[in-house]
Design a protein around this motif. Structure first.
Motif, mmCIF file in Angstrom:
data_model
loop_
_atom_site.group_PDB
_atom_site.id
_atom_site.type_symbol
_atom_site.label_atom_id
_atom_site.label_comp_id
_atom_site.label_asym_id
_atom_site.label_seq_id
_atom_site.Cartn_x
_atom_site.Cartn_y
_atom_site.Cartn_z
ATOM 1 N N ALA A 72 0.842 -1.186 0.000
ATOM 2 C CA ALA A 72 0.000 0.000 0.000
ATOM 3 C C ALA A 72 0.875 1.232 0.000
ATOM 4 N N VAL A 73 0.847 1.977 -1.076
ATOM 5 C CA VAL A 73 1.712 3.134 -1.228
ATOM 6 C C VAL A 73 0.987 4.385 -0.754
ATOM 7 N N ASP A 74 1.529 5.016 0.291
ATOM 8 C CA ASP A 74 0.922 6.212 0.862
ATOM 9 C C ASP A 74 1.441 7.472 0.193
ATOM 10 N N PRO A 75 0.598 8.517 0.153
ATOM 11 C CA PRO A 75 1.073 9.779 -0.397
ATOM 12 C C PRO A 75 2.096 10.423 0.524
ATOM 13 N N SER A 76 3.223 10.830 -0.032
ATOM 14 C CA SER A 76 4.230 11.548 0.744
ATOM 15 C C SER A 76 3.973 13.047 0.637
ATOM 16 N N SER A 77 4.212 13.747 1.711
ATOM 17 C CA SER A 77 4.042 15.187 1.695
ATOM 18 C C SER A 77 5.076 15.828 0.779
ATOM 19 N N THR A 78 4.611 16.708 -0.120
ATOM 20 C CA THR A 78 5.549 17.396 -0.999
ATOM 21 C C THR A 78 6.324 18.469 -0.253
ATOM 22 N N LEU A 105 -8.029 -7.350 7.743
ATOM 23 C CA LEU A 105 -6.877 -7.981 7.108
ATOM 24 C C LEU A 105 -5.629 -7.864 7.971
ATOM 25 N N SER A 106 -5.494 -6.753 8.670
ATOM 26 C CA SER A 106 -4.297 -6.545 9.487
ATOM 27 C C SER A 106 -4.195 -7.540 10.642
ATOM 28 N N LEU A 107 -5.308 -8.190 10.998
ATOM 29 C CA LEU A 107 -5.299 -9.159 12.087
ATOM 30 C C LEU A 107 -5.016 -10.583 11.610
ATOM 31 N N GLU A 108 -4.965 -10.767 10.296
ATOM 32 C CA GLU A 108 -4.793 -12.105 9.734
ATOM 33 C C GLU A 108 -3.320 -12.509 9.715
ATOM 34 N N GLU A 109 -3.039 -13.693 10.212
ATOM 35 C CA GLU A 109 -1.665 -14.194 10.226
ATOM 36 C C GLU A 109 -1.144 -14.461 8.820
ATOM 37 N N ARG A 110 -2.039 -14.775 7.907
ATOM 38 C CA ARG A 110 -1.640 -15.105 6.539
ATOM 39 C C ARG A 110 -1.612 -13.880 5.628
ATOM 40 N N ALA A 111 -1.708 -12.703 6.242
ATOM 41 C CA ALA A 111 -1.634 -11.451 5.468
ATOM 42 C C ALA A 111 -0.406 -10.660 5.883
ATOM 43 N N PHE A 112 0.159 -9.935 4.930
ATOM 44 C CA PHE A 112 1.306 -9.078 5.207
ATOM 45 C C PHE A 112 1.038 -7.738 4.544
ATOM 46 N N ILE A 113 0.943 -6.681 5.343
ATOM 47 C CA ILE A 113 0.653 -5.343 4.830
ATOM 48 C C ILE A 113 1.891 -4.480 4.993
ATOM 49 N N ARG A 114 2.357 -3.922 3.915
ATOM 50 C CA ARG A 114 3.552 -3.088 3.957
ATOM 51 C C ARG A 114 3.221 -1.683 3.469
ATOM 52 N N PRO A 115 3.015 -0.748 4.395
ATOM 53 C CA PRO A 115 2.851 0.643 3.977
ATOM 54 C C PRO A 115 4.201 1.197 3.562
ATOM 55 N N THR A 148 7.782 9.529 -6.187
ATOM 56 C CA THR A 148 8.145 8.768 -7.367
ATOM 57 C C THR A 148 6.997 8.718 -8.354
ATOM 58 N N LEU A 149 7.332 8.475 -9.607
ATOM 59 C CA LEU A 149 6.374 8.488 -10.692
ATOM 60 C C LEU A 149 5.223 7.534 -10.435
ATOM 61 N N GLY A 150 4.004 8.071 -10.583
ATOM 62 C CA GLY A 150 2.832 7.220 -10.470
ATOM 63 C C GLY A 150 2.440 6.879 -9.056
ATOM 64 N N GLY A 151 3.066 7.482 -8.045
ATOM 65 C CA GLY A 151 2.727 7.159 -6.677
ATOM 66 C C GLY A 151 3.188 5.785 -6.269
ATOM 67 N N VAL A 152 4.091 5.203 -7.027
ATOM 68 C CA VAL A 152 4.601 3.877 -6.682
ATOM 69 C C VAL A 152 5.921 4.049 -5.949
ATOM 70 N N ALA A 153 6.038 3.450 -4.775
ATOM 71 C CA ALA A 153 7.261 3.588 -4.001
ATOM 72 C C ALA A 153 8.443 3.111 -4.830
ATOM 73 N N THR A 156 -2.487 1.861 -5.205
ATOM 74 C CA THR A 156 -1.823 3.104 -5.579
ATOM 75 C C THR A 156 -2.494 4.303 -4.921
ATOM 76 N N VAL A 157 -1.797 5.427 -4.963
ATOM 77 C CA VAL A 157 -2.295 6.653 -4.338
ATOM 78 C C VAL A 157 -3.612 7.085 -4.958
ATOM 79 N N GLY A 158 -3.712 7.010 -6.273
ATOM 80 C CA GLY A 158 -4.935 7.438 -6.941
ATOM 81 C C GLY A 158 -4.730 7.494 -8.436
ATOM 82 N N VAL A 159 -5.756 7.912 -9.144
ATOM 83 C CA VAL A 159 -5.689 7.937 -10.592
ATOM 84 C C VAL A 159 -4.876 9.133 -11.067
ATOM 85 N N GLY A 160 -3.953 8.903 -11.964
ATOM 86 C CA GLY A 160 -3.125 9.967 -12.520
ATOM 87 C C GLY A 160 -2.451 9.489 -13.784
ATOM 88 N N GLN A 161 -1.728 10.370 -14.422
ATOM 89 C CA GLN A 161 -1.103 10.035 -15.702
ATOM 90 C C GLN A 161 -0.076 8.919 -15.572
#
Length: 333
Positions: free
Chosen positions: A92-98, A114-124, A130-135, A157-162
């Motif tokens: 999950a890519v978070d928006p960074s402050s400009t 989902l955060s409570l599930e042992e079989r899940a891994f969430i990486r903020p 970076t281009l496209g809001g992708v880390a 992704t952060v949201g819809v963009g070019q």
């Protein structure tokens, strides 16, 4: 006098990731996100060693306008998959402050079940501009999660963009979420984003919104019929579902699997991944060249004056770029 932290042991990282140890996976991801040369070199060795364990997950990119319910959708979809025996990683890519470079790493609170599930891994991970809001290291993180045994990787992704092309270039299926009530939303569809979509899904199809969601889906289907899809073997479907109640989530996942199966049968699945690998290499090369140039003494001495002249309008950006190239003896650029 401060001392640099010791480098983690490569063998321990490899073994820990392969065994699915969550804390080791988190440390490995932190390593690949580091910009320190020593860390970068070690990360390269780690990724190379784990390469045989990668490539087995289904990679799903998810995007949509703010407020469409991406996190709620992932929470519901991820829980659905885990109940059926899958292991799910969420990047999950978070928006960074400009202004400050900070980010709101709140994904685990936005994906409560989902955060409570042992079989899940969430990486903020902060987008970092970076281009496209992708880390910057989302692709490497994806490979590490696959090596750790996660068979579904969801990239939010952060949201819809070019620049959403960046997400489509690292996933197998690209899902675009839309809001109910076509009208303004239909007018707001960016042709470039829809051209990237493999599946379009209208969220919040519940309660009083149900009729509006179905009407919106009909209008999106008509628009897509005119625009066409990006792959000859697949007509982009438009679904309705509710991330809140879970209604339609099973059909949504079945459509994702169907897209993968059709792509595999057409020979497009492996071709798409191979192309992504090459694009990935050039993206990383471009990034390294840019960083190396910025660190070069010749450029660091001249760059402030060049940037100031361009900002003041005294020097055109074209001539500014030419001056930078001249500093390195590259007149042909």
């Amino acid at each position: 006098m401060t001392h640099a932290a010791p480098l983690p042991a490569l063998d321990a990282l490899i073994e820990g990731v392969r065994s699915g140890h969550r804390a080791t996976l988190a440390r490995a991801i932190t390593l690949v996100e580091s910009r320190k040369p020593a860390h970068r070199a070690l990360a390269g060795e780690l990724l190379q060693a784990l390469l045989p364990q990668t490539g087995r997950a289904l990679r799903l990119g998810i995007t949509g306008v703010p407020g469409v319910g991406k996190s709620t959708t992932i929470d519901s979809l991820g829980s659905h998959l885990i109940a059926r025996g899958h292991r799910v990683a969420v990047l999950a890519v978070d928006p960074s402050s400009t202004r400050t470079g900070g980010s709101i790493l709140g994904d685990k609170t936005r994906m409560a079940r989902l955060s409570l599930e042992e079989r899940a891994f969430i990486r903020p991970s902060p987008a970092g501009g970076t281009l496209g809001g992708v880390a910057a290291r989302t692709r490497e993180t994806l490979l590490l999660c696959e090596a750790a045994g996660y068979d579904v990787v969801l990239v939010e992704t952060v949201g819809v963009g070019q620049s959403e092309t960046a997400v489509a270039d690292m996933t197998d299926t690209f899902l675009v979420l839309m809001l109910p009530g076509a009208g303004d939303e239909l007018q707001g569809i960016k042709k470039g984003i829809i051209e990237l979509a493999d599946i379009v899904a209208v969220n919040k199809a519940d309660g009083a919104n149900l009729a509006r969601a179905k009407a919106a889906a009909g209008e999106y289907r008509a628009a897509l019929h005119v625009l066409g899809g990006r792959e000859p073997f697949w007509s982009v479907p438009v679904l309705t579902y509710s991330g809140l109640t879970g209604e339609g989530i099973d059909a949504l996942w079945a459509t994702v699997v169907s897209h993968r199966d059709r792509a595999t049968q057409a020979g497009a699945f492996s071709a798409r991944r191979s192309g992504q690998q090459v694009k990935w290499m050039w993206t990383l090369f471009d990034e390294r060249v840019r960083e190396a140039l910025r660190r070069a003494p010749a450029l660091r001495a001249q760059l402030p004056a060049i940037e100031q002249a361009v900002a003041a309008g005294a020097l055109s950006p074209t001539l500014g770029a030419a001056k930078i190239a001249d500093l390195f003896g590259w007149p042909e650029l």
